[in-house]
Design a protein around this motif. Structure first.
Motif, PDB file in Angstrom:
ATOM      1  N   ALA A  81     -16.385  25.120  -5.021  1.00 36.00           N
ATOM      2  CA  ALA A  81     -15.206  25.742  -4.411  1.00 36.00           C
ATOM      3  C   ALA A  81     -15.665  26.932  -3.579  1.00 36.00           C
ATOM      4  O   ALA A  81     -16.676  27.575  -3.895  1.00 36.00           O
ATOM      5  N   ALA A  82     -14.932  27.194  -2.508  1.00 39.99           N
ATOM      6  CA  ALA A  82     -15.279  28.326  -1.645  1.00 39.99           C
ATOM      7  C   ALA A  82     -14.027  29.033  -1.170  1.00 39.99           C
ATOM      8  O   ALA A  82     -12.972  28.417  -0.995  1.00 39.99           O
ATOM      9  N   ASP A  83     -14.147  30.349  -0.964  1.00 39.81           N
ATOM     10  CA  ASP A  83     -13.091  31.139  -0.346  1.00 39.81           C
ATOM     11  C   ASP A  83     -13.747  32.035   0.709  1.00 39.81           C
ATOM     12  O   ASP A  83     -14.931  31.861   1.027  1.00 39.81           O
ATOM     13  N   GLN A 124     -14.783  35.050   0.665  1.00 38.33           N
ATOM     14  CA  GLN A 124     -15.806  36.004   0.233  1.00 38.33           C
ATOM     15  C   GLN A 124     -16.955  35.397  -0.557  1.00 38.33           C
ATOM     16  O   GLN A 124     -17.938  36.084  -0.849  1.00 38.33           O
ATOM     17  N   GLY A 125     -16.846  34.123  -0.923  1.00 39.81           N
ATOM     18  CA  GLY A 125     -17.920  33.550  -1.717  1.00 39.81           C
ATOM     19  C   GLY A 125     -17.667  32.108  -2.106  1.00 39.81           C
ATOM     20  O   GLY A 125     -16.691  31.487  -1.671  1.00 39.81           O
ATOM     21  N   TYR A 126     -18.573  31.579  -2.920  1.00 43.49           N
ATOM     22  CA  TYR A 126     -18.448  30.183  -3.343  1.00 43.49           C
ATOM     23  C   TYR A 126     -19.029  30.036  -4.742  1.00 43.49           C
ATOM     24  O   TYR A 126     -19.722  30.917  -5.261  1.00 43.49           O
ATOM     25  N   ILE A 127     -18.743  28.882  -5.342  1.00 45.88           N
ATOM     26  CA  ILE A 127     -19.296  28.565  -6.659  1.00 45.88           C
ATOM     27  C   ILE A 127     -19.657  27.093  -6.683  1.00 45.88           C
ATOM     28  O   ILE A 127     -18.936  26.247  -6.133  1.00 45.88           O
ATOM     29  N   TYR A 128     -20.797  26.801  -7.284  1.00 44.87           N
ATOM     30  CA  TYR A 128     -21.264  25.418  -7.390  1.00 44.87           C
ATOM     31  C   TYR A 128     -21.921  25.199  -8.743  1.00 44.87           C
ATOM     32  O   TYR A 128     -22.772  25.977  -9.163  1.00 44.87           O
ATOM     33  N   ASN A 129     -21.496  24.150  -9.418  1.00 46.86           N
ATOM     34  CA  ASN A 129     -22.115  23.742 -10.682  1.00 46.86           C
ATOM     35  C   ASN A 129     -21.999  22.232 -10.770  1.00 46.86           C
ATOM     36  O   ASN A 129     -20.897  21.696 -10.880  1.00 46.86           O
ATOM     37  N   GLN A 156     -10.632  39.521  -9.021  1.00 46.23           N
ATOM     38  CA  GLN A 156     -11.639  40.127  -8.138  1.00 46.23           C
ATOM     39  C   GLN A 156     -11.601  39.610  -6.704  1.00 46.23           C
ATOM     40  O   GLN A 156     -12.334  40.099  -5.847  1.00 46.23           O
ATOM     41  N   GLY A 157     -10.760  38.593  -6.437  1.00 47.78           N
ATOM     42  CA  GLY A 157     -10.561  38.164  -5.056  1.00 47.78           C
ATOM     43  C   GLY A 157     -11.477  37.075  -4.547  1.00 47.78           C
ATOM     44  O   GLY A 157     -11.374  36.671  -3.390  1.00 47.78           O
ATOM     45  N   SER A 158     -12.393  36.588  -5.407  1.00 45.72           N
ATOM     46  CA  SER A 158     -13.291  35.528  -4.960  1.00 45.72           C
ATOM     47  C   SER A 158     -13.907  34.789  -6.146  1.00 45.72           C
ATOM     48  O   SER A 158     -14.270  35.418  -7.153  1.00 45.72           O
ATOM     49  N   VAL A 159     -14.061  33.472  -5.989  1.00 45.87           N
ATOM     50  CA  VAL A 159     -14.759  32.675  -7.019  1.00 45.87           C
ATOM     51  C   VAL A 159     -16.247  33.042  -7.043  1.00 45.87           C
ATOM     52  O   VAL A 159     -16.951  32.748  -8.007  1.00 45.87           O
ATOM     53  N   ILE A 206     -18.722  28.746   3.491  1.00 51.00           N
ATOM     54  CA  ILE A 206     -18.628  27.309   3.747  1.00 51.00           C
ATOM     55  C   ILE A 206     -19.992  26.755   4.166  1.00 51.00           C
ATOM     56  O   ILE A 206     -20.461  25.749   3.610  1.00 51.00           O
ATOM     57  N   GLU A 207     -20.659  27.424   5.135  1.00 53.81           N
ATOM     58  CA  GLU A 207     -21.958  26.947   5.610  1.00 53.81           C
ATOM     59  C   GLU A 207     -22.979  26.881   4.476  1.00 53.81           C
ATOM     60  O   GLU A 207     -23.717  25.895   4.340  1.00 53.81           O
ATOM     61  N   GLU A 208     -23.009  27.921   3.651  1.00 46.11           N
ATOM     62  CA  GLU A 208     -23.985  27.964   2.558  1.00 46.11           C
ATOM     63  C   GLU A 208     -23.696  26.893   1.507  1.00 46.11           C
ATOM     64  O   GLU A 208     -24.610  26.247   0.985  1.00 46.11           O
ATOM     65  N   LEU A 209     -22.402  26.701   1.202  1.00 51.15           N
ATOM     66  CA  LEU A 209     -22.042  25.701   0.194  1.00 51.15           C
ATOM     67  C   LEU A 209     -22.395  24.295   0.679  1.00 51.15           C
ATOM     68  O   LEU A 209     -22.898  23.470  -0.100  1.00 51.15           O
ATOM     69  N   ILE A 210     -22.147  24.006   1.944  1.00 55.25           N
ATOM     70  CA  ILE A 210     -22.488  22.688   2.503  1.00 55.25           C
ATOM     71  C   ILE A 210     -23.979  22.387   2.277  1.00 55.25           C
ATOM     72  O   ILE A 210     -24.355  21.282   1.891  1.00 55.25           O
TER      73      ILE A 210
END
Length: 333
Positions: A39-41, A43-48, A64-67, A81-85
């Motif tokens: 998931a991404a917003d 300010q940041g992203y999360i991946y597992n 805190q405003g971001s995952v 988004i770019e980093e998560l891709i």
């Protein structure tokens, strides 16, 4: 979910974690055939790769405003988004992003094309002009090995598909009329969606609505008692039904009422398809959604149904751009 089920499950990412993105994570939670891994917003992203805990993601987003703040897998980034891709192994993404400005979704599609990523993308775009921008990328998406499903929410989406099926009773379609009722208890849960709706009102456009502060939106809603009445909207149901060969876009109208202060729908959401049968009879089919189904249920459910259908196409080597009026969604168990 067992390890074997997890390995077989379609790995899903959600871009945008406002009201729609959070609802999407809740819709996916009980599914066996799909698992939310990214998931991404802003300010940041999360991946597992083992899956995300939707409650933990929602809690940290509110607090805190971001995952990106969620330990140990969250990452804070202004290029989320770019980093998560690049980082995540994902079969398909639901783009639960606000299309503000009106070029945003096409810009995101270009990010995926340029990254070399291959997979399935699904959006719930509203505006005809936004879908037209994606149509210009059709050949590029095809060449990139991306299967892109556009207009796959409620309207466009579920109701457009209903119209496409209902049209089969007729030799000629005279009119498709979509009327929606949306009830939400608090507009702040769906800020981007409400801004997009305001942009359809007389005296507003996408840029003006986008520039409004939360306080200005509150003040505007105070003037209307929280009610938005929308008529003759620029909705991509028209171009989608035209592309599917059902009727010209000038025969399609979309409008509705949004109550931003009450979860009860102000009116029942429906689509009416009027046409002439081969015997020369004029008739109207009406497909009405249950009042108890929320906007989130009617957007996220179809979006993931279309994502599953997109994965089926992608695995068969079928790439490019498709709409909700062309492909049947597949139910996600």
């Amino acid at each position: 979910m067992s390890k074997e089920q997890m390995n077989r499950a379609i790995k899903v990412g959600v871009l945008g974690f406002g009201g729609l993105g959070q609802a999407a994570s809740k819709v996916l939670a009980p599914k066996q055939e799909m698992i939310l891994v990214a998931a991404a917003d802003k300010q940041g992203y999360i991946y597992n790769e083992a899956g995300l805990n939707e409650d933990a993601c929602i809690d940290v987003y509110y607090q805190q405003g971001s995952v990106g703040y969620l330990e140990p897998n969250g990452t804070l980034s202004h290029n989320s988004i770019e980093e998560l891709i690049q980082k995540a192994a994902v079969d398909g993404y639901f783009l639960a992003l606000p299309n503000l400005p009106n070029t945003f979704m096409a810009d995101v599609a270009r990010l995926f094309i340029e990254s070399g990523w291959r997979g399935v993308l699904v959006d719930a775009l509203k505006r005809t002009s936004a879908v037209e921008q994606l149509l210009e990328l059709k050949e590029e998406l095809l060449a990139a090995g991306i299967t892109y499903m556009t207009g796959c929410g409620a309207t466009p989406g579920l109701l457009t598909a209903g119209a496409a099926i209902a049209a089969q009773s007729y030799a000629e379609i005279h009119r498709v009329k979509i009327t929606f009722g949306v009830g939400i208890a608090n507009w702040e849960a769906y800020r981007a969606t409400i801004r997009e709706d305001i942009a359809h009102l007389p005296g507003f456009d996408v840029e003006k609505a986008r520039a409004m502060s939360d306080e200005q939106v509150e003040a505007f809603l105070d003037k209307t008692n929280g009610i938005l009445t929308l008529e003759n909207m620029e909705h991509a149901d028209d171009i989608m039904l035209e592309l599917a060969g059902i009727c010209s876009r000038d025969r399609v109208t979309v409008g509705g009422v949004v109550d931003t202060r009450n979860p009860k729908k102000p009116l029942s959401t429906n689509v009416q398809i009027t046409g002439r049968t081969f015997e020369g009879k004029i008739s109207t089919h009406t497909f009405t959604l249950g009042d108890e189904t929320s906007m989130a249920a009617n957007v996220c459910g179809p979006a993931f149904g279309y994502l599953k259908a997109g994965v089926s196409l992608h695995r068969r080597g079928i790439y490019g751009l498709f709409t909700a009026a062309e492909i049947m969604p597949q139910f996600v168990k």
